[in-house]
Design a protein around this motif. Structure first.
Motif, PDB file in Angstrom:
ATOM      1  N   ALA A 125       0.905  -1.674   0.163  1.00  0.00           N
ATOM      2  CA  ALA A 125       0.051  -0.094   0.276  1.00  0.00           C
ATOM      3  C   ALA A 125       1.040   1.696   0.378  1.00  0.00           C
ATOM      4  O   ALA A 125       1.573   1.477   1.011  1.00  0.00           O
ATOM      5  N   LYS A 126       0.658   1.952  -0.675  1.00  0.00           N
ATOM      6  CA  LYS A 126       1.484   3.369  -0.647  1.00  0.00           C
ATOM      7  C   LYS A 126       0.834   4.931   0.374  1.00  0.00           C
ATOM      8  O   LYS A 126      -0.035   4.233   0.271  1.00  0.00           O
ATOM      9  N   ILE A 127       1.490   4.886   1.014  1.00  0.00           N
ATOM     10  CA  ILE A 127       0.914   5.554   2.908  1.00  0.00           C
ATOM     11  C   ILE A 127       1.573   6.772   2.057  1.00  0.00           C
ATOM     12  O   ILE A 127       2.609   7.194   2.067  1.00  0.00           O
ATOM     13  N   ALA A 128       0.713   7.985   2.361  1.00  0.00           N
ATOM     14  CA  ALA A 128       0.781   9.693   2.865  1.00  0.00           C
ATOM     15  C   ALA A 128       0.778  10.159   4.248  1.00  0.00           C
ATOM     16  O   ALA A 128      -0.210   9.547   4.683  1.00  0.00           O
ATOM     17  N   ILE A 129       2.150  11.118   4.576  1.00  0.00           N
ATOM     18  CA  ILE A 129       1.298  11.909   5.850  1.00  0.00           C
ATOM     19  C   ILE A 129       1.151  13.592   5.509  1.00  0.00           C
ATOM     20  O   ILE A 129       2.267  13.640   4.935  1.00  0.00           O
ATOM     21  N   LEU A 130      -0.428  13.582   5.983  1.00  0.00           N
ATOM     22  CA  LEU A 130      -0.508  15.409   5.070  1.00  0.00           C
ATOM     23  C   LEU A 130       0.316  15.839   6.915  1.00  0.00           C
ATOM     24  O   LEU A 130      -0.290  15.848   8.035  1.00  0.00           O
ATOM     25  N   GLY A 131       1.156  17.032   6.289  1.00  0.00           N
ATOM     26  CA  GLY A 131       1.923  17.167   7.985  1.00  0.00           C
ATOM     27  C   GLY A 131       3.184  16.540   7.760  1.00  0.00           C
ATOM     28  O   GLY A 131       2.598  15.630   8.760  1.00  0.00           O
ATOM     29  N   LEU A 132       4.342  17.043   7.872  1.00  0.00           N
ATOM     30  CA  LEU A 132       5.590  16.546   8.273  1.00  0.00           C
ATOM     31  C   LEU A 132       6.315  17.166  10.014  1.00  0.00           C
ATOM     32  O   LEU A 132       6.641  18.629   9.534  1.00  0.00           O
ATOM     33  N   GLY A 133       5.339  17.695  10.229  1.00  0.00           N
ATOM     34  CA  GLY A 133       5.845  18.117  11.620  1.00  0.00           C
ATOM     35  C   GLY A 133       6.623  17.169  13.007  1.00  0.00           C
ATOM     36  O   GLY A 133       6.510  16.665  12.300  1.00  0.00           O
ATOM     37  N   TYR A 134       5.971  18.057  14.417  1.00  0.00           N
ATOM     38  CA  TYR A 134       7.043  16.116  15.467  1.00  0.00           C
ATOM     39  C   TYR A 134       6.446  15.731  15.323  1.00  0.00           C
ATOM     40  O   TYR A 134       6.389  14.699  16.051  1.00  0.00           O
ATOM     41  N   VAL A 135       5.083  15.953  14.597  1.00  0.00           N
ATOM     42  CA  VAL A 135       4.217  14.029  14.766  1.00  0.00           C
ATOM     43  C   VAL A 135       4.060  13.562  13.361  1.00  0.00           C
ATOM     44  O   VAL A 135       4.570  12.073  13.322  1.00  0.00           O
ATOM     45  N   GLY A 136       3.991  14.488  12.650  1.00  0.00           N
ATOM     46  CA  GLY A 136       4.017  13.491  10.799  1.00  0.00           C
ATOM     47  C   GLY A 136       5.368  13.003  10.574  1.00  0.00           C
ATOM     48  O   GLY A 136       5.190  12.102   9.750  1.00  0.00           O
TER      49      GLY A 136
END
Ligand code: SAJ
Length: 440
Positions: free
Chosen positions: A16-27
């Motif tokens: 599965a192809k994964i995307a993370i929206l928001g690359l801060g201290y959580v993402g």
């Protein structure tokens, strides 16, 4: 094979192809955990500086090592982009954007809404979406379900899958990180929860599956409301102890000798950070729409919010005892960060203490080894950390310890200062036994 089975298979075999929206201290830590687990991850963030830094294999989050990013990027497991259109090719999307409060104290949902509006353009059958941002109970069902699913003619639990999983990232902590902190997961439907749990189980050691998204949303608010209310309790205890002429620090340490049924919290100059003072207000705000007043939260928030003013009044009384008015006195505030040994000043009570001292006419300076400059978002003033700490300590009429950074030499500070107000018991026994020191 059903859409659910097909997607679950891709999640289980990590195709599965994964995307993370928001690359801060959580993402960003989450993207790393999925990448290191063998998923191909695309980080999406509108901030080109973040995207460019990751493309060069460079981390901008202290908890994520640059060599980790470099390895994932060069190995093709992690890419970053500001182009949301890649979402059309994604199977699984995790939304990790900020949920601050507005100045009015109402939730600021703008980051979730803008991420959701972008994602809505690219939604397709066979996707799973997980919201991680701390928010009021009902957000996932009331906001994301219609916009992402219904408006796209997709049926949640059949065509696509939607869940909530609260972030539990504690920046700077090394014992519990994203991979080994248990993760709560709750779906809009049972099938949604099952698919989202299958996804996260591929990377995170323990996923605790609850029955609904609301249960997951509320569990996070309970965690941080628990802290906020207990901090409020000990802050009020400090005020009561001062009236009673009892040492609140001694009282708390004595209670903490109880090996069961007690959890130690310590009083201070107020609540800082982007979690504890804010998350509980998301719950009390939501309850207003049910015509219910969350009194514990309101009262604890009132006590905590008043602590900077209480500290300044104690400083004023202490100067008075030294025959000085606060007005015109030199006050040096030690520590601007919201908690010790970090460089984060968000919601820091130090800003309120400094603002109040300035309002009362004191000549205020501050020192913080981690924070070279501060400014007050609403009052507009700016200050630089004093370059020579001990000179500033000697010159000050009062030294106000607001954040007890470990690296301060409190013995030397007491030695050189005229008067110290210690709001964190940083000076401990030395302070207790010194007639130059007053503690909260
Ligand atoms: N504070 C007190 N007395 C206490 C504890 C904290 O006055 O006994 C103050 C701190 O000085 C700070 C504020 O409260 O100004 C918040 O402190 P915190 O220790 O709760 O630290 P945070 O804001 O970084 O909280 C995070 C949270 N983590 C997540 O939400 C994922 C919280 O749930 C964690 O419990 C906390 O870290 C932690 O334990 O470090």
């Amino acid at each position: 094979m059903s859409t659910k089975d097909d997607l679950t298979k891709k999640l289980r075999d990590k195709t599965a192809k994964i995307a993370i929206l928001g690359l801060g201290y959580v993402g960003l830590p989450l993207a790393v955990v999925f990448g290191e687990a063998g998923f191909h991850v695309t980080g999406v963030d509108p901030d080109k500086r973040k995207v460019d830094s990751l493309a060069k294999g460079i981390s901008y989050i202290p908890d994520v090592k640059t060599e980790t990013i470099e390895k994932l990027v060069s190995g093709g497991m992690l890419t970053a982009t500001a182009d949301f259109s890649i979402l059309k090719d994604m199977d699984a999307v995790s939304i990790c954007v900020p949920t601050p409060l507005r100045q009015t104290g109402d939730p600021d949902m703008s980051f979730i809404i803008s991420a959701m509006d972008e994602l809505a353009k690219y939604m397709h059958k066979g996707m799973v979406v997980v919201l991680e941002s701390t928010t009021y109970p009902g957000t996932t069902r009331e906001l994301l379900l219609p916009k992402l699913g219904v408006d796209n003619g997709l049926v949640a639990g059949e065509d696509w899958f939607l869940a909530f999983s609260p972030e539990r990232v504690d920046p700077g902590r090394e014992d519990f990180t994203t991979i080994n902190t248990p993760k709560v997961m709750g779906g809009i439907t049972e099938a949604c929860g099952e698919v989202a749990t299958a996804w996260y189980e591929g990377a995170i050691r323990i996923v605790h599956h609850v029955s609904t998204a609301e249960a997951a949303e509320l569990s996070k608010l309970l965690e941080n409301t628990f802290r906020m209310i207990n901090i409020g309790l000990v802050n009020e205890l400090a005020i009561m102890c001062e009236r009673l002429g009892v040492d609140v620090w001694e009282v708390i340490d004595a209670a903490a000798t109880k090996p069961f049924g007690f959890m130690k919290f310590t009083p201070g100059p107020g609540l800082g950070g982007h979690c504890i003072p804010i998350d509980p207000l998301y719950l009390s705000w939501k309850m207003k729409s049910f015509h219910y007043n969350a009194r514990f939260i309101e009262l604890a928030s009132e006590i905590n919010t008043n602590m900077p003013r209480y500290v300044v009044n104690r400083v004023m009384e202490g100067l008075n005892d030294h025959g000085k008015a606060l007005k015109g006195s030199k006050a040096l505030v030690l520590g601007a960060a919201y908690k010790p040994d970090i460089d984060d000043v968000r919601e820091s009570p130090a800003l309120d203490v400094i603002g109040l001292l300035r309002q009362k006419g004191a000549e205020v300076q501050y020192h913080d080894p981690y924070i070279p400059h501060i400014h007050h978002e609403y009052d507009g003033w700016k200050m630089d950390s004093v370059p020579d700490l001990m000179k500033a300590v000697k010159d000050a009429d009062v030294v106000v310890i607001v954040t007890n950074h470990k690296q301060y030499d409190y013995e030397a500070i007491i030695e050189s200062a005229k008067f110290v107000f210690d709001s964190r018991n940083a000076t401990g026994k030395l302070g207790k036994n010194s007639d130059k020191v007053e503690r909260l």
